[in-house]
Motif scaffolding. Structure first.
Motif, PDB file in Angstrom:
ATOM      1  N   GLU A  46      -4.565   0.488   9.128  1.00  0.00           N
ATOM      2  CA  GLU A  46      -3.752  -0.610   8.602  1.00  0.00           C
ATOM      3  C   GLU A  46      -4.617  -1.622   7.852  1.00  0.00           C
ATOM      4  OE1 GLU A  46      -1.633  -2.017  12.046  1.00  0.00           O
ATOM      5  OE2 GLU A  46      -0.132  -0.408  11.890  1.00  0.00           O
ATOM      6  N   GLN A  47      -5.789  -1.931   8.376  1.00  0.00           N
ATOM      7  CA  GLN A  47      -6.679  -2.866   7.690  1.00  0.00           C
ATOM      8  C   GLN A  47      -7.165  -2.279   6.367  1.00  0.00           C
ATOM      9  OE1 GLN A  47      -9.708  -4.572  10.186  1.00  0.00           O
ATOM     10  NE2 GLN A  47     -10.713  -5.607   8.479  1.00  0.00           N
ATOM     11  N   LEU A  48      -7.506  -1.001   6.371  1.00  0.00           N
ATOM     12  CA  LEU A  48      -7.937  -0.352   5.128  1.00  0.00           C
ATOM     13  C   LEU A  48      -6.805  -0.325   4.102  1.00  0.00           C
ATOM     14  CD1 LEU A  48     -10.000   2.538   6.711  1.00  0.00           C
ATOM     15  CD2 LEU A  48     -10.916   0.779   5.161  1.00  0.00           C
ATOM     16  N   GLU A  49      -5.593  -0.028   4.547  1.00  0.00           N
ATOM     17  CA  GLU A  49      -4.443  -0.046   3.633  1.00  0.00           C
ATOM     18  C   GLU A  49      -4.235  -1.448   3.066  1.00  0.00           C
ATOM     19  OE1 GLU A  49      -1.707   3.597   5.392  1.00  0.00           O
ATOM     20  OE2 GLU A  49      -1.450   1.598   6.254  1.00  0.00           O
ATOM     21  N   GLY A  50      -4.439  -2.459   3.892  1.00  0.00           N
ATOM     22  CA  GLY A  50      -4.336  -3.844   3.427  1.00  0.00           C
ATOM     23  C   GLY A  50      -5.361  -4.168   2.355  1.00  0.00           C
ATOM     24  N   VAL A  51      -6.574  -3.667   2.526  1.00  0.00           N
ATOM     25  CA  VAL A  51      -7.619  -3.861   1.520  1.00  0.00           C
ATOM     26  C   VAL A  51      -7.182  -3.245   0.194  1.00  0.00           C
ATOM     27  CG1 VAL A  51      -9.963  -3.168   0.835  1.00  0.00           C
ATOM     28  CG2 VAL A  51      -9.544  -4.035   3.141  1.00  0.00           C
ATOM     29  N   LEU A  52      -6.653  -2.042   0.263  1.00  0.00           N
ATOM     30  CA  LEU A  52      -6.265  -1.338  -0.964  1.00  0.00           C
ATOM     31  C   LEU A  52      -5.139  -2.053  -1.707  1.00  0.00           C
ATOM     32  CD1 LEU A  52      -6.401   2.377   0.224  1.00  0.00           C
ATOM     33  CD2 LEU A  52      -8.173   1.040  -0.935  1.00  0.00           C
ATOM     34  N   THR A  53      -4.270  -2.727  -0.979  1.00  0.00           N
ATOM     35  CA  THR A  53      -3.166  -3.418  -1.650  1.00  0.00           C
ATOM     36  C   THR A  53      -3.534  -4.836  -2.089  1.00  0.00           C
ATOM     37  OG1 THR A  53      -2.220  -4.136   0.464  1.00  0.00           O
ATOM     38  CG2 THR A  53      -1.377  -2.092  -0.471  1.00  0.00           C
ATOM     39  N   SER A  54      -4.513  -5.441  -1.452  1.00  0.00           N
ATOM     40  CA  SER A  54      -4.818  -6.839  -1.780  1.00  0.00           C
ATOM     41  C   SER A  54      -6.050  -7.030  -2.663  1.00  0.00           C
ATOM     42  CB  SER A  54      -4.993  -7.662  -0.500  1.00  0.00           C
ATOM     43  OG  SER A  54      -6.145  -7.242   0.209  1.00  0.00           O
ATOM     44  N   ALA A  55      -6.965  -6.082  -2.654  1.00  0.00           N
ATOM     45  CA  ALA A  55      -8.199  -6.240  -3.441  1.00  0.00           C
ATOM     46  C   ALA A  55      -7.885  -6.234  -4.930  1.00  0.00           C
ATOM     47  CB  ALA A  55      -9.180  -5.124  -3.102  1.00  0.00           C
ATOM     48  N   ARG A  56      -8.537  -7.131  -5.641  1.00  0.00           N
ATOM     49  CA  ARG A  56      -8.295  -7.253  -7.083  1.00  0.00           C
ATOM     50  C   ARG A  56      -9.400  -6.642  -7.930  1.00  0.00           C
ATOM     51  NH1 ARG A  56      -7.303 -11.796  -4.552  1.00  0.00           N
ATOM     52  NH2 ARG A  56      -9.119 -12.877  -5.328  1.00  0.00           N
ATOM     53  N   THR A  57     -10.530  -6.357  -7.337  1.00  0.00           N
ATOM     54  CA  THR A  57     -11.650  -5.804  -8.101  1.00  0.00           C
ATOM     55  C   THR A  57     -12.253  -4.621  -7.333  1.00  0.00           C
ATOM     56  OG1 THR A  57     -13.341  -7.175  -7.016  1.00  0.00           O
ATOM     57  CG2 THR A  57     -12.238  -8.120  -8.978  1.00  0.00           C
ATOM     58  N   PRO A  58     -12.966  -3.755  -8.033  1.00  0.00           N
ATOM     59  CA  PRO A  58     -13.653  -2.654  -7.331  1.00  0.00           C
ATOM     60  C   PRO A  58     -14.620  -3.163  -6.253  1.00  0.00           C
ATOM     61  CG  PRO A  58     -13.598  -2.209  -9.681  1.00  0.00           C
ATOM     62  CD  PRO A  58     -13.088  -3.624  -9.491  1.00  0.00           C
ATOM     63  N   LEU A  98      -5.068   9.115  19.922  1.00  0.00           N
ATOM     64  CA  LEU A  98      -5.929   9.039  18.741  1.00  0.00           C
ATOM     65  C   LEU A  98      -5.270   8.204  17.649  1.00  0.00           C
ATOM     66  CD1 LEU A  98      -8.514   9.961  17.234  1.00  0.00           C
ATOM     67  CD2 LEU A  98      -7.155  11.886  16.372  1.00  0.00           C
ATOM     68  N   SER A  99      -4.006   8.442  17.407  1.00  0.00           N
ATOM     69  CA  SER A  99      -3.280   7.683  16.384  1.00  0.00           C
ATOM     70  C   SER A  99      -3.323   6.184  16.679  1.00  0.00           C
ATOM     71  CB  SER A  99      -1.838   8.177  16.310  1.00  0.00           C
ATOM     72  OG  SER A  99      -1.102   7.433  15.379  1.00  0.00           O
ATOM     73  N   ASN A 100      -3.127   5.820  17.941  1.00  0.00           N
ATOM     74  CA  ASN A 100      -3.172   4.410  18.327  1.00  0.00           C
ATOM     75  C   ASN A 100      -4.585   3.832  18.222  1.00  0.00           C
ATOM     76  OD1 ASN A 100      -0.577   3.054  19.703  1.00  0.00           O
ATOM     77  ND2 ASN A 100      -0.469   5.270  19.854  1.00  0.00           N
ATOM     78  N   LEU A 101      -5.589   4.661  18.445  1.00  0.00           N
ATOM     79  CA  LEU A 101      -6.971   4.192  18.331  1.00  0.00           C
ATOM     80  C   LEU A 101      -7.341   3.872  16.885  1.00  0.00           C
ATOM     81  CD1 LEU A 101      -8.831   6.581  20.797  1.00  0.00           C
ATOM     82  CD2 LEU A 101      -8.554   4.100  21.029  1.00  0.00           C
ATOM     83  N   VAL A 102      -6.902   4.694  15.954  1.00  0.00           N
ATOM     84  CA  VAL A 102      -7.308   4.505  14.560  1.00  0.00           C
ATOM     85  C   VAL A 102      -6.319   3.664  13.753  1.00  0.00           C
ATOM     86  CG1 VAL A 102      -8.678   6.615  14.556  1.00  0.00           C
ATOM     87  CG2 VAL A 102      -6.332   6.676  13.721  1.00  0.00           C
ATOM     88  N   ARG A 103      -5.122   3.428  14.293  1.00  0.00           N
ATOM     89  CA  ARG A 103      -4.108   2.661  13.563  1.00  0.00           C
ATOM     90  C   ARG A 103      -4.609   1.299  13.066  1.00  0.00           C
ATOM     91  NH1 ARG A 103       0.247   2.706  16.864  1.00  0.00           N
ATOM     92  NH2 ARG A 103       0.907   4.634  15.878  1.00  0.00           N
TER      93      ARG A 103
END
Length: 173
Positions: free
Chosen positions: A61-73, A52-57
């Motif tokens: 990771e992509q969602l975490e990337g969005v949270l760190t790179s997005a500049r606006t809501p 399961l962890s490997n399926l959702v990783r």
């Protein structure tokens, strides 16, 4: 060949988890569907939790990337929708299968919960009052929960409609 077997295991597990639920699908069943022995399956993955962890990783990771790179809501909301649509089947498993919420999956589910909280905070904007935070939570749910309900709608069409609904909740232009 090992990488190919791991991929087959993950694909098969996702199909079985989606069809039968995470809890109902067994390691034996996964091994049988892949065409390998159960000990061979355990050579690749120690547990269903690790599968399961490997399926959702990738989605996490992509969602975490969005949270760190997005500049606006708006970028946060759009980026989260994009990530969830790209990993639609794995995200649908997390959104609709309550059996993935176990003591063994706490680490994975905590990451997902943290992402939702962070995304909601970012969507709410700077110094939001409680009403703005409620609207941000409503908008995030409105933009992500339906993803698992419409698996056959083309991603672009679904993305446009999800954004339309979420921005209406937020009263964005």
């Amino acid at each position: 060949m090992s990488g190919d077997t791991r991929t087959r295991i993950l694909d098969t597990a996702l199909d079985l988890f989606s069809a039968r639920t995470y809890k109902a699908a067994s390691m034996r069943e996964i091994a049988e569907h892949v065409g390998i022995t159960k000990p061979s399956l355990y050579h690749h993955f120690r547990s269903k939790t690790e599968i399961l962890s490997n399926l959702v990783r990738p989605a996490v990771e992509q969602l975490e990337g969005v949270l760190t790179s997005a500049r606006t809501p708006e970028e946060v909301l759009g980026g989260c929708i994009d990530a969830m649509l790209e990993h639609r089947k794995a995200m649908a498993l997390l959104l609709r299968d309550v059996s993935v919420h176990t003591d063994e999956t706490v680490e994975t589910m905590t990451k997902v919960t943290d992402i939702v909280r962070q995304a909601t905070d970012l969507i709410a904007g700077r110094r939001p009052d409680w009403r703005r935070r409620v609207r941000a939570a409503q908008a995030f749910a409105a933009a992500t929960d339906p993803i698992n309900m419409f698996p056959n709608v083309p991603a672009k069409d679904l993305r446009d409609e999800l954004l339309r609904g979420a921005t209406a909740i937020l009263n964005w232009p």
